[in-house]
Design a protein around this motif. Sequence first.
Motif, mmCIF file in Angstrom:
data_model
loop_
_atom_site.group_PDB
_atom_site.id
_atom_site.type_symbol
_atom_site.label_atom_id
_atom_site.label_comp_id
_atom_site.label_asym_id
_atom_site.label_seq_id
_atom_site.Cartn_x
_atom_site.Cartn_y
_atom_site.Cartn_z
ATOM 1 N N GLU A 280 -55.107 22.317 8.014
ATOM 2 C CA GLU A 280 -54.919 21.100 8.804
ATOM 3 C C GLU A 280 -53.765 20.346 8.163
ATOM 4 O O GLU A 280 -53.794 20.055 6.958
ATOM 5 C CB GLU A 280 -56.165 20.220 8.820
ATOM 6 C CG GLU A 280 -55.956 18.943 9.648
ATOM 7 C CD GLU A 280 -57.155 18.021 9.661
ATOM 8 O OE1 GLU A 280 -56.985 16.830 10.017
ATOM 9 O OE2 GLU A 280 -58.277 18.480 9.320
ATOM 10 N N VAL A 281 -52.735 20.050 8.953
ATOM 11 C CA VAL A 281 -51.552 19.391 8.424
ATOM 12 C C VAL A 281 -51.301 18.098 9.187
ATOM 13 O O VAL A 281 -51.580 17.987 10.390
ATOM 14 C CB VAL A 281 -50.300 20.299 8.512
ATOM 15 C CG1 VAL A 281 -50.493 21.550 7.691
ATOM 16 C CG2 VAL A 281 -49.979 20.657 9.947
ATOM 17 N N THR A 282 -50.775 17.124 8.473
ATOM 18 C CA THR A 282 -50.380 15.876 9.103
ATOM 19 C C THR A 282 -48.997 16.036 9.733
ATOM 20 O O THR A 282 -48.330 17.059 9.537
ATOM 21 C CB THR A 282 -50.327 14.744 8.070
ATOM 22 O OG1 THR A 282 -49.305 15.057 7.096
ATOM 23 C CG2 THR A 282 -51.660 14.592 7.346
ATOM 24 N N ARG A 283 -48.559 15.025 10.473
ATOM 25 C CA ARG A 283 -47.246 15.116 11.106
ATOM 26 C C ARG A 283 -46.106 15.111 10.090
ATOM 27 O O ARG A 283 -44.995 15.516 10.406
ATOM 28 C CB ARG A 283 -47.064 13.969 12.112
ATOM 29 C CG ARG A 283 -47.998 14.042 13.314
ATOM 30 C CD ARG A 283 -47.828 15.331 14.088
ATOM 31 N NE ARG A 283 -48.770 15.468 15.177
ATOM 32 C CZ ARG A 283 -48.481 15.299 16.466
ATOM 33 N NH1 ARG A 283 -47.247 14.989 16.820
ATOM 34 N NH2 ARG A 283 -49.409 15.450 17.385
ATOM 35 N N ASN B 154 -53.413 15.159 13.734
ATOM 36 C CA ASN B 154 -53.043 16.274 12.871
ATOM 37 C C ASN B 154 -53.063 17.580 13.661
ATOM 38 O O ASN B 154 -53.527 17.623 14.809
ATOM 39 C CB ASN B 154 -54.003 16.373 11.687
ATOM 40 C CG ASN B 154 -53.873 15.206 10.729
ATOM 41 O OD1 ASN B 154 -52.918 14.426 10.813
ATOM 42 N ND2 ASN B 154 -54.822 15.069 9.819
#
Length: 360
Positions: free
Chosen positions: A140-143, A122
């Motif tokens: 926080e970000v995922t792909r 992430n």
Amino acid sequence: MHKTLLTLALLPLAAVAAEPIFNGKDLTGFAKKGGEATYAVKDGVLVGTSTLNTPNTFLATEKEYANFVLEYDFLNDPRLNSGVQFRSHAHDKATEIVDAAGKPTWQYPAATRDGHVLPNGNLLLTLSKNKAYPGGAVVEVTRDQKIVWEYKGTQTEVNTAVLLDNGDVMLTEAGDKPRLLEVGRDGLIKVEIPLGCQVTNHHMQSRMARKLPNGHYLVPQDKTVREYDAAGKVVWERKSPESKLDNRSFCSLRNASGHTLISLTVANHLIEVDADGKVVWELREGDLPGVRINRTTALSWLPNGNIVFSNYAARAPQPKLVEITRAKQVVWTYTDSSKEGVHEFALLDDAGKPLSGVLR
């Protein structure tokens, strides 16, 4: 609240009779871009009114013109950084992962001030203030761009964020009460350290802060880099060298030898100082034949001693990133066709993971 007054005659050149683009009555044909300043027409004059501690704001024509005559009278408050631009473009900002050829392989549709690829793949991003986050934020970000954690800024902006070894997030907030925080994943503030600095220009209160192995914090602030201990006491500081340019500090890195590498943005200057603050190495505009130094911001210090820095004001074909040796030899440069500069960067390997042993 400060004001800029502009009386404008902007005439397109064509085979037919020229027509004013500004009608002298209202803002028809113009659009506001960027920050939160306001614009109005008063007695046939364009009046811009600043809003303190907000990003730069622009009033732009909605159409583009190839040929025109620009005539204007301009009255500006001397405390403002204002003027008139032409043949400029506005672009939506984004945060990207790019390959060695400059091709984007991942993108997040937001301007960011700091960013890190996490061990789980992430990304931890420090978002510039926007409509969704008027005080800035850390996400926080995922792909696939899903937000799995966030901290919403409570003041003017959030300037940096780093994942700590214990899983907490260290960040800095700018505003009337500038502070450095360590925030748990449950949202609870575990550490709060007031940052001693001016409160008239929130944007300059702190930059790329980092936590040191000894538990202290290294924080660039205005034209000084300060080291705070765990109790919030300043135990070391290095003021920027005297300069006719605006040599505010942006990034500072501390290596195992106790030396500190500092970027001085508008001064186009990097310095390395020892524990006593003595300059032991420096880089200035003109030191790299064929490569301009153009508003240095972010830094990475490689295990072999090489330095990578960003040229925030550079646009292609100028290099936006440059790696150099201690002998000031250029190892490689990077640029791309984007109309945006590189504010902060992280060096990744072919697998998309952060390069091992790099200080940033």
